[in-house]
Write a protein that holds these residues in place. Structure first.
Motif, short mmCIF file in Angstrom:
data_model
loop_
_atom_site.label_atom_id
_atom_site.label_comp_id
_atom_site.label_asym_id
_atom_site.label_seq_id
_atom_site.Cartn_x
_atom_site.Cartn_y
_atom_site.Cartn_z
N GLU A 129 0.64 -1.21 -0.09
CA GLU A 129 -0.08 0.09 0.20
C GLU A 129 0.93 1.25 -0.08
O GLU A 129 0.30 2.38 -0.08
CB GLU A 129 -1.01 0.13 1.35
N THR A 130 2.27 1.22 0.05
CA THR A 130 2.85 2.36 0.27
C THR A 130 4.08 2.16 -0.98
O THR A 130 4.56 1.27 -1.50
CB THR A 130 3.55 2.72 1.37
N ALA A 131 4.73 3.17 -1.07
CA ALA A 131 5.85 3.25 -1.99
C ALA A 131 7.13 3.34 -1.24
O ALA A 131 8.27 3.49 -1.70
CB ALA A 131 5.90 4.53 -3.07
N SER A 132 7.27 3.25 0.20
CA SER A 132 8.23 3.20 1.13
C SER A 132 9.30 2.18 0.82
O SER A 132 8.84 1.21 0.18
CB SER A 132 7.81 3.05 2.60
N SER A 133 10.79 2.40 0.95
CA SER A 133 11.81 1.51 0.69
C SER A 133 11.50 0.34 1.75
O SER A 133 11.00 0.34 2.70
CB SER A 133 13.09 2.01 0.83
N VAL A 134 12.17 -0.80 1.25
CA VAL A 134 12.06 -2.14 2.14
C VAL A 134 12.92 -1.60 3.41
O VAL A 134 12.41 -1.98 4.64
CB VAL A 134 12.75 -3.16 1.50
N THR A 135 13.87 -0.85 3.32
CA THR A 135 14.80 -0.41 4.69
C THR A 135 13.84 0.03 5.40
O THR A 135 13.59 -0.01 6.66
CB THR A 135 15.88 0.41 4.26
N ASP A 136 13.04 1.41 4.85
CA ASP A 136 12.40 2.04 5.71
C ASP A 136 11.01 1.43 6.42
O ASP A 136 10.39 1.78 7.70
CB ASP A 136 11.54 3.41 4.93
N ILE A 137 10.39 0.43 5.61
CA ILE A 137 9.42 -0.33 6.27
C ILE A 137 10.05 -1.30 7.43
O ILE A 137 9.27 -1.38 8.32
CB ILE A 137 8.93 -1.13 5.13
N SER A 138 11.24 -1.87 7.12
CA SER A 138 11.58 -2.62 8.28
C SER A 138 11.70 -1.88 9.70
O SER A 138 11.47 -2.51 10.71
CB SER A 138 13.10 -3.20 7.82
N TYR A 139 12.15 -0.61 9.55
CA TYR A 139 12.25 0.22 10.55
C TYR A 139 10.73 0.74 11.01
O TYR A 139 10.66 0.68 12.50
CB TYR A 139 13.14 1.34 10.60
N ARG A 140 9.95 1.00 10.43
CA ARG A 140 8.77 1.26 10.54
C ARG A 140 7.83 0.08 11.39
O ARG A 140 6.97 0.47 12.34
CB ARG A 140 7.95 1.57 9.28
N VAL A 141 8.01 -1.00 11.01
CA VAL A 141 7.55 -2.31 11.75
C VAL A 141 8.45 -2.63 12.87
O VAL A 141 7.76 -3.76 13.50
CB VAL A 141 7.17 -3.33 10.80
#
Length: 258
Positions: free
Chosen positions: A70-82
């Motif tokens: 659902e987002t265009a965030s990078s895999v790296t950003d998503i890893s920190y986000r979760v």
């Protein structure tokens, strides 16, 4: 299990969902339940069938799937986000639990390539068939059912074999010799106006009896679906998000192990 204990565990599961990006500790969750951490761990496992740490990890990976779709965030950003501090740890856990890497999961979803090839049975072994019927409550409404064979009781990763049904009825799974756990999940079918990949929380889940197969025989394990509760571990396999809205009998069905 006392109702008060279930209420306390459900309260901490809600905390996991709402604060999954935070470094929640066992001590903090036990304190929220007003239990000692040892008693909390024991009661949590009795109610959910798994540990608080594994449940929190499943929530984080489930939310990662949502961000990837659902987002265009990078895999790296998503890893920190979760809630992960290491991209490597996040990627390895996602791959093990979902069955494909985060990057491939997003690629398949966005490029219109929803078909996944499940692990093939060993060529030097006879394969057996696990069959049975999926029973859906009459009040469930329209659903798409994924029934699969896993080599562990936990529903995660790519299964050895998978079948897809649109209603109650028979299923067939082809597996090599070994102990297999039959698990099923039913989700709302794709809507015509929104056919793209999306997170679909299961409406119903169910389990068959463990089946130990050998020698190319036919085994039976029926599955009765039931409503999902807050205590059920999130389902992490790549399906159903990467399974398109097409029917299973069309020219390009979801590949299953043979």
């Amino acid at each position: 299990m006392p109702v008060a204990a279930e209420v306390a565990i459900e309260r901490t599961i809600n905390i996991m969902w709402n604060r999954h990006a935070e470094p929640l500790s066992l001590e903090e969750l036990a304190e929220e339940a007003i239990f000692s951490k040892f008693y909390y761990s024991r009661v949590f496992r009795d109610i959910t069938g798994t540990s608080p740490g594994r449940f929190l990890s499943a929530i984080r990976l489930f939310m990662a799937k949502r961000h990837l779709l659902e987002t265009a965030s990078s895999v790296t950003d998503i890893s920190y986000r979760v809630g992960y501090n290491s991209l490597g740890t996040f990627t390895s856990r996602f791959t093990r639990s979902v069955g494909i890497s985060p990057a491939k999961y997003r690629f398949l979803a966005r490029c219109g390539m929803p078909q996944l090839t499940l692990p093939a049975a060993c060529t030097d072994q006879k394969t057996s068939t696990v069959t049975g019927r999926i029973h859906i409550p009459e009040t469930a409404g329209p659903v798409r059912v994924y029934v699969a064979a896993f080599n562990t009781p936990i529903v995660e990763g790519l299964p050895q074999s998978c079948d897809i049904l649109e209603d109650s009825g028979p299923f067939h799974l082809t597996v090599p010799d070994g102990l297999w756990f039959v698990r099923a999940a039913a989700v709302a079918p794709h809507e015509d106006e929104d056919p793209g990949p999306k997170i679909r929380m299961p409406r119903l889940i169910g389990s068959g009896w463990p089946v130990k197969v050998r020698g190319g025989r036919v085994y039976t394990s029926d599955v009765q679906l039931r409503a999902v509760t807050p205590f059920d571990l999130p389902i992490l396999l790549a399906l159903p998000e990467l399974d398109g809205p097409r029917a299973v009998d069309e020219d390009a069905p979801l590949a299953v192990a043979k």
